[in-house]
Design a protein around this motif. Structure first.
Motif, PDB file in Angstrom:
ATOM      1  N   PHE A  13       4.761  -0.186   8.286  1.00  0.00           N
ATOM      2  CA  PHE A  13       5.002   0.930   7.480  1.00  0.00           C
ATOM      3  C   PHE A  13       6.457   1.284   7.420  1.00  0.00           C
ATOM      4  O   PHE A  13       7.523   0.882   8.293  1.00  0.00           O
ATOM      5  N   PHE A  47       1.255  -5.567   4.019  1.00  0.00           N
ATOM      6  CA  PHE A  47       0.693  -6.311   4.960  1.00  0.00           C
ATOM      7  C   PHE A  47       0.691  -7.703   4.601  1.00  0.00           C
ATOM      8  O   PHE A  47       0.729  -8.182   3.288  1.00  0.00           O
ATOM      9  N   ASN A  90      -1.667  -9.919  11.229  1.00  0.00           N
ATOM     10  CA  ASN A  90      -2.745  -9.170  10.657  1.00  0.00           C
ATOM     11  C   ASN A  90      -2.625  -7.694  10.820  1.00  0.00           C
ATOM     12  O   ASN A  90      -3.720  -6.949  11.332  1.00  0.00           O
ATOM     13  N   ASN A  91      -1.478  -7.056  10.402  1.00  0.00           N
ATOM     14  CA  ASN A  91      -1.264  -5.532  10.735  1.00  0.00           C
ATOM     15  C   ASN A  91      -0.334  -5.162   9.562  1.00  0.00           C
ATOM     16  O   ASN A  91       0.366  -6.018   8.985  1.00  0.00           O
ATOM     17  N   LEU A  92      -0.419  -3.836   9.341  1.00  0.00           N
ATOM     18  CA  LEU A  92       0.320  -3.039   8.549  1.00  0.00           C
ATOM     19  C   LEU A  92       1.834  -2.965   9.026  1.00  0.00           C
ATOM     20  O   LEU A  92       2.019  -2.625  10.294  1.00  0.00           O
ATOM     21  N   PHE A  99       0.883  -1.138   0.018  1.00  0.00           N
ATOM     22  CA  PHE A  99      -0.037  -0.004  -0.226  1.00  0.00           C
ATOM     23  C   PHE A  99       0.768   1.288   0.055  1.00  0.00           C
ATOM     24  O   PHE A  99       2.069   1.295   0.537  1.00  0.00           O
TER      25      PHE A  99
END
Lengths: 112, 110
Positions: B100, B90, B96-98, B34
């Protein structure tokens, strides 16, 4: 249509105190995640809750805890605050576990 | 372990010039990538995701699995593009988390 809402927006606490941050997800979203963003860094994952159960935990000490309520809102608690806990705390909600995350404005916590 | 690297903390370009924000990742599986953007005094919001293959606000990003990169590009920068940009990963399995990157602050000079 309200987005993710967080309260309070700003907070100043003294070392050793405890703090509770609150988050309301977008209506219909059952998953809430918490992130810490220290100045100059990207958000770092703290917790994820889905259907009121903890589904993930990042590399944070036990001083950090969270819970999710039946209405899917969530609280993040931090005990025995340290100066290094000063950061922007972000809440994100998703409709399902693995899709687009919508972020709140964040709570700016300053520990003095 | 997964990691997202954005090598440029600051990037300045002139209006109308092409812009490329770099993102490299390390992950053994097939992640979802993303780009998030944060405009001044606004919340973090999704700009685009690689699975949708959309062009948002003129930005595109191609996932290069061989180079493990997901660079963000725009052919002609606009002043309103000035913002903080975060690349995020991801994982396909497990967490189950991003995850960064550290972000790149883009400034478009009039």
């Amino acid at each position: 249509d309200a987005g993710v809402t967080q309260s309070p927006t700003h907070l100043i606490k003294t070392r050793g105190q405890q703090v509770t941050l609150r988050c309301s997800p977008i209506s219909g979203h059952k998953s809430v995640s918490w992130y810490q963003q220290v100045l100059g860094q990207g958000p770092q994952f703290i917790f994820q809750y889905y259907e009121k159960e903890e589904r993930g935990r990042g590399n944070f000490p036990d001083r950090f805890s969270a819970r999710q309520f039946p209405n899917y809102s969530s609280e993040l608690n931090v005990n025995a605050l340290l100066l290094g806990d000063s950061a922007l705390y972000l809440c994100a909600s998703t409709k399902w576990e693995n899709t687009e995350a919508f972020f709140g404005q964040g709570t700016r916590l300053t520990v003095v | 372990a997964q990691r997202v690297t954005q090598p440029e903390k600051l990037l300045s370009v002139f209006k109308g010039a092409p812009v490329e924000l770099k993102c490299n990742y390390s992950y053994s599986g097939s992640p979802e990538l993303f780009w998030y953007v944060q405009y001044s005094r606004q919340r973090l919001q999704l700009l685009l995701r690689h699975i949708s293959r959309e062009s948002i606000k003129g930005f595109t990003a191609d996932l290069n699995k061989g180079e493990t990169s997901f660079h963000l590009k725009k052919p002609f920068a606009q002043e309103e593009d000035s913002a903080m940009y975060y690349c995020a990963l991801f994982p396909a399995t497990g967490a189950n988390n991003l995850f960064f990157g550290t972000g790149t602050r883009l400034t478009v000079i009039p």
